[in-house]
Design a protein around this motif. Sequence first.
Motif, PDB file in Angstrom:
ATOM      1  N   GLN A  11      48.379  43.220  49.459  1.00 29.78           N
ATOM      2  CA  GLN A  11      47.744  43.993  48.393  1.00 29.78           C
ATOM      3  C   GLN A  11      48.786  44.876  47.715  1.00 29.78           C
ATOM      4  O   GLN A  11      49.725  45.347  48.342  1.00 29.78           O
ATOM      5  N   VAL A  12      48.615  45.111  46.414  1.00 27.25           N
ATOM      6  CA  VAL A  12      49.570  45.920  45.655  1.00 27.25           C
ATOM      7  C   VAL A  12      48.916  47.253  45.267  1.00 27.25           C
ATOM      8  O   VAL A  12      47.688  47.353  45.130  1.00 27.25           O
ATOM      9  N   GLU A  13      49.775  48.261  45.057  1.00 26.00           N
ATOM     10  CA  GLU A  13      49.264  49.610  44.808  1.00 26.00           C
ATOM     11  C   GLU A  13      48.348  49.668  43.587  1.00 26.00           C
ATOM     12  O   GLU A  13      47.314  50.345  43.626  1.00 26.00           O
ATOM     13  N   ARG A  14      48.695  48.975  42.525  1.00 23.59           N
ATOM     14  CA  ARG A  14      47.856  49.058  41.324  1.00 23.59           C
ATOM     15  C   ARG A  14      46.414  48.664  41.635  1.00 23.59           C
ATOM     16  O   ARG A  14      45.470  49.328  41.187  1.00 23.59           O
ATOM     17  N   ASP A  15      46.213  47.595  42.389  1.00 20.57           N
ATOM     18  CA  ASP A  15      44.848  47.207  42.754  1.00 20.57           C
ATOM     19  C   ASP A  15      44.213  48.221  43.695  1.00 20.57           C
ATOM     20  O   ASP A  15      43.038  48.590  43.522  1.00 20.57           O
ATOM     21  N   LEU A  16      44.953  48.679  44.681  1.00 22.01           N
ATOM     22  CA  LEU A  16      44.384  49.577  45.684  1.00 22.01           C
ATOM     23  C   LEU A  16      43.888  50.884  45.076  1.00 22.01           C
ATOM     24  O   LEU A  16      42.938  51.485  45.587  1.00 22.01           O
ATOM     25  N   VAL A  17      44.495  51.315  43.973  1.00 23.32           N
ATOM     26  CA  VAL A  17      44.071  52.585  43.373  1.00 23.32           C
ATOM     27  C   VAL A  17      43.274  52.420  42.078  1.00 23.32           C
ATOM     28  O   VAL A  17      42.654  53.384  41.618  1.00 23.32           O
ATOM     29  N   TRP A  18      43.233  51.210  41.509  1.00 23.32           N
ATOM     30  CA  TRP A  18      42.584  51.030  40.201  1.00 23.32           C
ATOM     31  C   TRP A  18      41.465  49.984  40.175  1.00 23.32           C
ATOM     32  O   TRP A  18      40.614  50.012  39.272  1.00 23.32           O
ATOM     33  N   ILE A  19      41.445  49.021  41.054  1.00 24.79           N
ATOM     34  CA  ILE A  19      40.570  47.848  40.888  1.00 24.79           C
ATOM     35  C   ILE A  19      39.084  48.234  40.830  1.00 24.79           C
ATOM     36  O   ILE A  19      38.626  49.156  41.499  1.00 24.79           O
ATOM     37  N   ARG A  20      38.363  47.530  40.002  1.00 29.11           N
ATOM     38  CA  ARG A  20      36.895  47.541  40.053  1.00 29.11           C
ATOM     39  C   ARG A  20      36.458  46.080  40.214  1.00 29.11           C
ATOM     40  O   ARG A  20      36.391  45.584  41.309  1.00 29.11           O
ATOM     41  N   ASP A  21      36.157  45.390  39.106  1.00 28.52           N
ATOM     42  CA  ASP A  21      35.931  43.950  39.256  1.00 28.52           C
ATOM     43  C   ASP A  21      37.294  43.295  39.471  1.00 28.52           C
ATOM     44  O   ASP A  21      38.283  43.770  38.926  1.00 28.52           O
ATOM     45  N   PRO A  22      37.382  42.234  40.272  1.00 22.81           N
ATOM     46  CA  PRO A  22      36.291  41.490  40.927  1.00 22.81           C
ATOM     47  C   PRO A  22      35.866  42.062  42.287  1.00 22.81           C
ATOM     48  O   PRO A  22      34.955  41.533  42.912  1.00 22.81           O
ATOM     49  N   PHE A  23      36.492  43.132  42.731  1.00 23.76           N
ATOM     50  CA  PHE A  23      36.153  43.697  44.047  1.00 23.76           C
ATOM     51  C   PHE A  23      34.681  44.080  44.134  1.00 23.76           C
ATOM     52  O   PHE A  23      33.980  43.730  45.099  1.00 23.76           O
ATOM     53  N   LEU A  24      34.182  44.796  43.124  1.00 20.92           N
ATOM     54  CA  LEU A  24      32.809  45.307  43.190  1.00 20.92           C
ATOM     55  C   LEU A  24      31.771  44.193  43.147  1.00 20.92           C
ATOM     56  O   LEU A  24      30.637  44.381  43.606  1.00 20.92           O
TER      57      LEU A  24
END
Length: 244
Positions: free
Chosen positions: A167-180
């Motif tokens: 996992q990369v920092e940008r996703d870990l602190v910013w992601i919404r979709d597709p995670f949600l």
Amino acid sequence: MHLYAIGDIHGQLGLLQAAHELIAADMARHGPGRVVHVGDLVDRGPDSRGVIDFLIRGLSRGEDWVVLKGNHDRMFSRFIANPHEPEPGLRAELSWLHPRLGGADTLRSYGVANAGDRPVAKVHAEAIGAVPAEHLAFLAARPTLHLAGDCAFVHAGIRPGVPLSQQVERDLVWIRDPFLQATESFGPLVVHGHTVVDAATHYGNRLNIDSGAAYGGPLSAVVIEGREAALLTPTGRLKLIPAH
């Protein structure tokens, strides 16, 4: 084993202190446990400086706390380093000092006034002199992922299909979709904030604990045992039943 987690704080020192009081009361009944703060320590609320001071003091006296980095903490650090470098997770027309983001509220807590209404260069120069080096070092050292028990604690979420180790920092602190939108298991229960919900909500594969302290809502503190969770209230634990 039980773990505690606190949602997005956003400069609300009083709410943070109250959340820790709820946790202390639960520990008095059930024994000690690690406390994980899922990030967004700063912005929008009135006392971001006080929040950081509180957390630094707790860690320095040996409290079993983990403090993760949120996207707002990252924006604060990046502004101090270079106020003109774009934030990859932010829409191009916005900046940390935009009223929607709350950076000016953070700088006000350090004595830098009217940051959203003055030239960026002047604001940045004042901020460099006003924000203690200890605070900048603290923010820079924040992890973005913490694994404990059956849980993975992050600020925003994880990218589905990508191993935790990649996992990369940008996703870990910013992601919404597709995670949600994901309904499949992520392996561990993902405990996160970042996306405001009316109340802490258990979705089976993830647990969202951002209940909108930034906007006048409560600051959620939860206790987690295995994959089960309960919201801490002044009258005790309120079990969170998975929504799916």
